[in-house]
Design an enzyme around this catalytic site. Structure first.
Site: not given
Ligand code: FAS
Ligand code: PHB
Length: 392
Positions: A72, A200, A292, A296, A384
């Site tokens: 995009h 948005y 979110p 980022k 962004y």
């Molecule tokens: P993660 O949490 O993805 O991964 C950590 C891993 O460690 C997991 O697999 C977990 O099972 C494991 N773990 C935890 N404790 C442990 C232990 N004691 N021993 C061993 N393993 C363990 N980001 C965006 O940019 N856009 C979004 O729209 C967005 N939506 C999100 C929605 C939700 C519901 C959540 C929770 C997050 C969202 N995020 C979003 C943020 C998300 O994308 C995170 O930034 C991203 O998963 C970060 O990656 P990790 O740092 O690898 O952490």
């Molecule tokens: C998504 O595609 O999940 C998304 C896009 C933009 C955002 C957050 C999430 O700011």
């Protein structure tokens, strides 16, 4: 067991770090608490900054992203009663962003690990880091009924917000910064064609967002009160509320359909300093959380592991520890830049239950200014689409 870098957590940060280290000839073992199926079941991020795309391409991990992702030039902002405008990142910054889901990235990372016979241990339980401030750190865990000790040179805490790594650092060493927002996001995934642009919306009823994963997979969000539960929201109620918040000519283009995933997540900002304790380095959600709104989260996980892999490569290549010593400060400069951008967009685009009429007028004036100022749009586009990495 013995390895050079023990990686706790097999999410995007942990698996990508393992791949980047491997490309520098550095061995690692990934210890993931959940099953692979559970990790792949989590629907999360979908927007990749240019720097994230570049890291994946340079590491040879972008073949599927380049085939299935959608680049995009920018994103659209609309708000009640006014026409919308486009923040053109390509025009102002020469950068684009990629719509490609975190699930797909996770699948690609698992496939790369399998292809090289990497040691990624899922269902690794009670993972515990030891001797982080000594010369011989190690990690213990249970796996397949065995008690295991993994000796290593360094430990990467990539285990997310609820992981063990950050909690293993003495509270006296850490400083935590937190901000909770008085609302959450209700998100759904539907097998429907998405709107063309990531859009948005600020509406008197609340924030809304249209995004995408593929040409037939749409991701939508609406702001909901913190006390709302998923069972309060039928698909029909969601679609009715979403389309009420979009400008009518956009709402008419939204194709509705059954949700294949639906979840509510509270919005929060969180940072811990420093992101290092002895030979333990924190990456990704283990060290920081962003609302979110700025897309980022996953991009910060990528920048952290990019910086850490570069620092470890310098150490193993020529014994230089300067990048390792500078890791926390360098990573935190980018973390705070993204925290501020996400905080700014969250305040700009959401309706706060405690806002006064003055607050509302000020928010609308900011939107008017952003709509009318190429300088303001260029500044937002720069943040962004993602700032460049700092050089070594
Ligand atoms: P993660 O949490 O993805 O991964 C950590 C891993 O460690 C997991 O697999 C977990 O099972 C494991 N773990 C935890 N404790 C442990 C232990 N004691 N021993 C061993 N393993 C363990 N980001 C965006 O940019 N856009 C979004 O729209 C967005 N939506 C999100 C929605 C939700 C519901 C959540 C929770 C997050 C969202 N995020 C979003 C943020 C998300 O994308 C995170 O930034 C991203 O998963 C970060 O990656 P990790 O740092 O690898 O952490
Ligand atoms: C998504 O595609 O999940 C998304 C896009 C933009 C955002 C957050 C999430 O700011």
């Amino acid at each position: 067991m013995k390895t050079q870098v023990a990686i706790i957590g097999g999410g995007p940060a942990g698996l990508l770090l393992a791949e980047l280290l491997h490309r520098h000839g550095i061995s690692s073992v990934v210890l993931e608490r959940q099953t692979r199926e559970h990790v792949l079941s989590r629907i999360r991020a979908g927007i990749l900054e240019q720097t994230t795309v570049d890291v994946l391409r340079e590491a040879g991990l972008a073949t599927r992203m380049d085939a299935e992702g959608h680049e995009h030039d920018g994103m659209r902002i609309a708000w009640a009663g006014r026409d919308d405008f486009f923040i053109d990142c390509a025009k102002y910054q020469g950068k684009r962003f990629m719509a490609y889901g975190q699930v797909q990235i996770q699948e690609d990372l698992f496939a790369a690990a399998d292809a090289r016979g990497a040691t990624v241990l899922t269902e690794a339980l009670d993972v515990t880091p030891h001797e982080m401030t000594g010369e011989r750190p190690f990690v213990t865990f249970h796996h397949n009924g065995d008690d295991v000790r993994l000796d290593c040179d360094y430990i990467a805490g990539c285990d997310g917000f609820h992981g063990v790594s950050r909690k293993s650092i003495p509270a006296t060493v850490l400083r935590e910064f937190e901000k909770a927002y008085p609302f959450g996001w209700l998100g759904i995934l539907s097998r429907t064609p998405p709107l063309t642009d990531v859009t948005y919306v600020n509406h008197p009823r609340g924030f809304a967002l249209a995004s995408q994963r593929t040409a037939m997979l749409s991701r939508y969000y609406i702001q909901v009160p913190l006390e709302d539960r998923i069972e309060d929201w039928s698909d029909d109620r969601f679609w009715g509320e979403l389309t009420r918040r979009f400008p009518p000519e956009m709402a008419r283009r939204i194709v509705t359909g059954p949700s294949i995933e639906k979840s509510i997540a509270p919005l929060r900002s969180f940072v811990v300093e420093p992101m290092r304790h002895g030979r333990l380095f924190l990456c990704g959600d283990a060290a920081h959380i962003v609302p979110p709104t700025g897309a980022k989260g996953i991009n910060l996980a990528v920048s952290d592991v990019y910086y850490l892999s570069r620092a470890l490569a310098a150490f193993y290549r020529d014994g230089s520890a300067s990048l390792l010593d500078g890791y926390s400060a360098m990573a935190l400069r980018r973390v705070w830049s993204s925290e501020r951008t996400s905080w700014y967009l969250t305040n700009l685009l959401h309706r706060f239950p405690t806002s006064s009429e003055f607050d509302q007028r000020a928010q609308e004036s900011e939107l008017d200014y952003l709509k009318g100022s190429v300088h303001a749009q260029a500044a937002l586009a720069e943040q962004y689409a993602g700032m460049p990495f700092e050089s070594a």
